[in-house]
Design a protein around this motif. Structure first.
Motif, PDB file in Angstrom:
ATOM      1  N   LEU A   1       6.043  59.323  39.069  1.00 14.41           N
ATOM      2  CA  LEU A   1       6.020  60.748  39.397  1.00 14.41           C
ATOM      3  C   LEU A   1       4.601  61.231  39.665  1.00 14.41           C
ATOM      4  O   LEU A   1       4.367  62.051  40.561  1.00 14.41           O
ATOM      5  N   ILE A   2       3.651  60.724  38.905  1.00  9.86           N
ATOM      6  CA  ILE A   2       2.248  61.088  39.140  1.00  9.86           C
ATOM      7  C   ILE A   2       1.800  60.592  40.514  1.00  9.86           C
ATOM      8  O   ILE A   2       1.138  61.308  41.268  1.00  9.86           O
ATOM      9  N   ALA A   3       2.184  59.372  40.867  1.00 10.25           N
ATOM     10  CA  ALA A   3       1.831  58.822  42.175  1.00 10.25           C
ATOM     11  C   ALA A   3       2.438  59.634  43.313  1.00 10.25           C
ATOM     12  O   ALA A   3       1.897  59.681  44.417  1.00 10.25           O
ATOM     13  N   ALA A   4       3.558  60.301  43.021  1.00 15.27           N
ATOM     14  CA  ALA A   4       4.218  61.128  44.032  1.00 15.27           C
ATOM     15  C   ALA A   4       3.650  62.540  44.099  1.00 15.27           C
ATOM     16  O   ALA A   4       4.131  63.366  44.877  1.00 15.27           O
ATOM     17  N   GLY A   5       2.622  62.809  43.266  1.00 13.80           N
ATOM     18  CA  GLY A   5       1.956  64.107  43.333  1.00 13.80           C
ATOM     19  C   GLY A   5       2.244  65.056  42.196  1.00 13.80           C
ATOM     20  O   GLY A   5       1.863  66.232  42.250  1.00 13.80           O
ATOM     21  N   TYR A   6       2.876  64.554  41.124  1.00  7.87           N
ATOM     22  CA  TYR A   6       3.252  65.443  40.025  1.00  7.87           C
ATOM     23  C   TYR A   6       2.347  65.270  38.797  1.00  7.87           C
ATOM     24  O   TYR A   6       2.811  65.252  37.660  1.00  7.87           O
ATOM     25  N   GLY A   7       1.054  65.196  39.023  1.00  3.29           N
ATOM     26  CA  GLY A   7       0.113  65.052  37.919  1.00  3.29           C
ATOM     27  C   GLY A   7      -0.767  66.267  37.696  1.00  3.29           C
ATOM     28  O   GLY A   7      -1.826  66.176  37.065  1.00  3.29           O
TER      29      GLY A   7
END
Length: 233
Positions: free
Chosen positions: A209-215
């Motif tokens: 999810l972080i890699a997808a922009g959710y960080g």
């Protein structure tokens, strides 16, 4: 990447299922509702009160997160808004206590515990209601701050797909959930909450999810998995 992309379906489900901690309900001395931008927690707390699980409801939350991702946009404390929602769903004013100053989850517990003591409430069992993906982190915080009370975590049972589909800002929900997961991993080392076990699969889901922009809500200066934290297999 949009939240409803097929590649995110499994990571979202894994992280959601971990973050949602719902216990079997039991009679308690009070219901504590953790304030947020999601009023459905107050609706669910009202239902629990009508069912007779506890005599008093403590609404906790101030004017928090102003100007940030989690800003409610309200001009009143979260506790005031939640109390109004609860009254609309059948909870009388006489059964509601309002703690309208908390700025974060730790203060939800600290200030509500203080309020309960001031009101002469003896609490050995506390039903804690929150938005679903906040229940596990709320449990970790409560274990640290209100250790003398048995915590009974409650939230509506809803799938991540249904929750995101009905939310007006599903991207914010995912950002908040990933940030809360990071706090579950980091905050025990800072003394803010009790440590909880986590599986490697859930950590990998968060990485996806972080890699997808959710960080956006990750704690600055901390890796997702802090030194000394070992996932269970």
């Amino acid at each position: 990447m949009a939240w409803n992309e097929p590649d995110l379906e499994e990571p979202l489900r894994l992280l959601w299922d971990y973050m949602c901690l719902i216990h079997r309900p039991k009679p308690c001395d009070a219901i504590l509702v953790l304030g947020s931008f999601d009023e459905t927690a107050a609706v669910y707390a009202a239902r629990l009160w009508r069912e007779g699980w506890a005599p008093r409801v403590i609404m906790s939350g101030g004017l928090a997160h102003r100007g940030g991702l989690l800003d409610t946009g309200w001009d009143r404390a979260e506790a005031e808004v939640f109390a109004e929602v609860a009254r609309e769903h059948g909870v009388p004013e006489s059964a509601i206590l309002k703690e309208g100053y908390a700025q974060n989850t730790g203060e939800n517990f600290v200030l509500s515990r203080r309020l309960a003591k001031e009101e002469g409430l003896s609490i050995s069992a506390l039903m804690v209601v929150a938005k679903p993906y906040m229940t596990r982190r709320g449990y970790a915080v409560g274990l640290k701050i209100w250790p003398e009370a048995e915590l009974v975590m409650q939230a509506e049972a809803v799938t991540v797909e249904d929750y995101l589909a009905r939310d007006p800002n599903p991207e914010r929900v995912i950002q908040a959930m990933v940030g809360d997961f990071h706090r579950i991993l980091v905050y025990p080392a800072l003394g803010f909450q009790a440590p909880l076990p986590v599986s490697r699969a859930v950590v990998e889901a968060a990485h996806s999810l972080i890699a997808a922009g959710y960080g956006e809500r990750l704690l600055s200066g901390w890796p997702l998995l802090p030194e000394g934290v070992r996932p269970t297999l």
